[in-house]
Design an enzyme around this catalytic site. Structure first.
Site, PDB file in Angstrom:
ATOM      1  N   TYR A  47       3.210   8.827 -11.635  1.00 15.68           N
ATOM      2  CA  TYR A  47       2.537   7.956 -10.668  1.00 15.68           C
ATOM      3  C   TYR A  47       1.758   6.862 -11.387  1.00 15.68           C
ATOM      4  CZ  TYR A  47      -0.654   6.612  -6.875  1.00 15.68           C
ATOM      5  OH  TYR A  47      -1.383   5.909  -5.938  1.00 15.68           O
ATOM      6  N   LYS A  53       2.128   2.695 -11.246  1.00 12.31           N
ATOM      7  CA  LYS A  53       1.035   1.801 -10.861  1.00 12.31           C
ATOM      8  C   LYS A  53       0.679   0.833 -11.994  1.00 12.31           C
ATOM      9  CE  LYS A  53       0.220   3.113  -6.629  1.00 12.31           C
ATOM     10  NZ  LYS A  53       0.336   2.198  -5.478  1.00 12.31           N
ATOM     11  N   ASN A 100       0.810  -1.208   0.000  1.00  9.52           N
ATOM     12  CA  ASN A 100       0.000   0.000   0.000  1.00  9.52           C
ATOM     13  C   ASN A 100       0.852   1.272   0.000  1.00  9.52           C
ATOM     14  OD1 ASN A 100      -2.529   1.615   0.549  1.00  9.52           O
ATOM     15  ND2 ASN A 100      -1.422   2.002   2.465  1.00  9.52           N
ATOM     16  N   SER A 111      -3.454  -0.447  -6.406  1.00  7.09           N
ATOM     17  CA  SER A 111      -3.247   0.223  -7.678  1.00  7.09           C
ATOM     18  C   SER A 111      -3.970   1.562  -7.703  1.00  7.09           C
ATOM     19  CB  SER A 111      -3.720  -0.693  -8.816  1.00  7.09           C
ATOM     20  OG  SER A 111      -3.429  -0.116 -10.067  1.00  7.09           O
ATOM     21  N   THR A 113      -7.493  11.044   0.935  1.00  8.82           N
ATOM     22  CA  THR A 113      -6.293  10.625   1.658  1.00  8.82           C
ATOM     23  C   THR A 113      -5.256  11.749   1.634  1.00  8.82           C
ATOM     24  OG1 THR A 113      -5.248   9.709  -0.323  1.00  8.82           O
ATOM     25  CG2 THR A 113      -6.654   8.215   0.973  1.00  8.82           C
TER      26      THR A 113
END
Length: 231
Positions: free
Chosen positions: A152, A156, A84, A138, A185
Site C-alpha cells: 500500500y 501511495k 480518494n 496519500s 475508516t
C-alpha cells in the site's frame, strides 16, 4: 458553480469531503463500487441543494472513468478531481514476503494507474477551469516504513511522485498530494482489524482540504495535521 469529481465517495473521507463541498455550493460527481451505499451518500449530499451525480463503478475501468468526466462536463466542467478511492493489496495487511503479486498489482492499479487515467481523461476540462485542481489522497505510509504496509505504501509513494510531476508539467493547475493523517475508516479497519484504538473521524481533517482550495498554495505534498495546526 464549481464541479468536483470525487472517487471513493460513498463513505469515510470521500463522503465527508463531498458533504463539505456541497455545503459550499459545489456540484459533484461521486464514484464508488457499491451502488447502494453510494446512493445513500448521494442523497445525503444532495440535501445541501447542489446537483449530485452518483455513478457506481470501478475506477480501474477506463469506460467508467470516461463516464465520470462526461457527467462532470454536463454539470459545467471539471474544477477539481479528488482521487480518494484506494485498495490495500491485502486485507488484513501482510508482510512483503506474504503479499501476493496480484494484491500488489491491484493496489497499484487502483491507487496509481486509475488515478492517472482519471486525470488524463479530465485534463482538457481542468485546463479550461479558472481554478483547476487535483487532489491525490496519500498516506504517511508513502513516506514511512511501517511493517505490513509495504504494498500500500509503495502505491501511495508512486501516487505522490505522479502528483509532483503533474504539478511541474501543468503549472496552470494546482496538484496536491495530501496525507490526511490518522483516521478511523473502513479501510483502516480492514487493514488492521485487531487495532481497537480510537481514531479521529474523517470529518475532522476536511478543513485541511478546504484550506488548500481556499488558499491555493503551490503544488506539492501536504499533511493535513500540519495544515490544521497552522490555522
Amino acid at each position: 458553480m464549481s464541479v468536483a469529481i470525487i472517487t471513493g465517495a460513498s463513505k469515510g473521507l470521500g463522503r465527508a469531503l463531498a458533504e463539505a463541498l456541497a455545503a459550499r455550493g459545489w456540484d459533484l460527481v461521486l464514484d464508488a463500487r457499491t451502488e447502494g451505499v453510494l446512493t445513500e451518500a448521494a442523497v445525503a449530499v444532495a440535501a445541501y441543494g447542489t446537483r449530485v451525480e452518483a455513478l457506481p463503478g470501478d475506477v480501474t475501468d477506463a469506460a467508467h472513468r470516461a463516464e465520470l468526466v462526461a457527467a462532470a462536463g454536463k454539470l459545467g466542467g471539471v474544477d477539481l478531481v479528488v482521487s480518494n478511492a484506494s485498495a490495500l493489496g491485502a486485507e488484513p495487511l501482510v508482510r512483503l514476503e506474504e503479499l501476493t503479486l496480484d494484491g500488489l498489482r491491484r493496489a497499484l492499479e487502483v491507487n496509481v494507474v486509475a488515478a492517472l487515467g482519471l486525470v488524463q481523461e479530465a485534463l482538457p476540462l481542468l485546463r479550461g477551469s479558472h481554478a483547476g485542481a487535483v487532489i491525490a489522497v496519500s498516506s504517511d505510509a508513502a513516506a514511512e516504513a511501517y511493517e505490513t504496509w509495504g504494498g500500500y505504501g509503495a502505491s501511495k509513494a508512486a501516487l505522490d511522485h505522479l502528483a509532483a510531476v503533474l504539478g511541474a508539467e501543468e503549472p496552470g493547475l494546482r496538484v496536491w498530494a495530501v496525507d490526511p493523517g490518522d483516521m478511523g475508516t473502513d479501510l483502516y479497519a480492514a487493514a488492521v482489524p485487531d487495532d481497537d484504538d480510537p481514531r479521529p473521524s474523517p470529518t475532522s481533517v476536511v478543513p485541511a482540504f478546504l484550506r488548500l482550495l481556499d488558499e491555493r498554495p503551490a503544488s506539492g505534498r501536504y499533511g493535513a495535521p500540519a495544515l490544521l495546526e497552522e490555522r
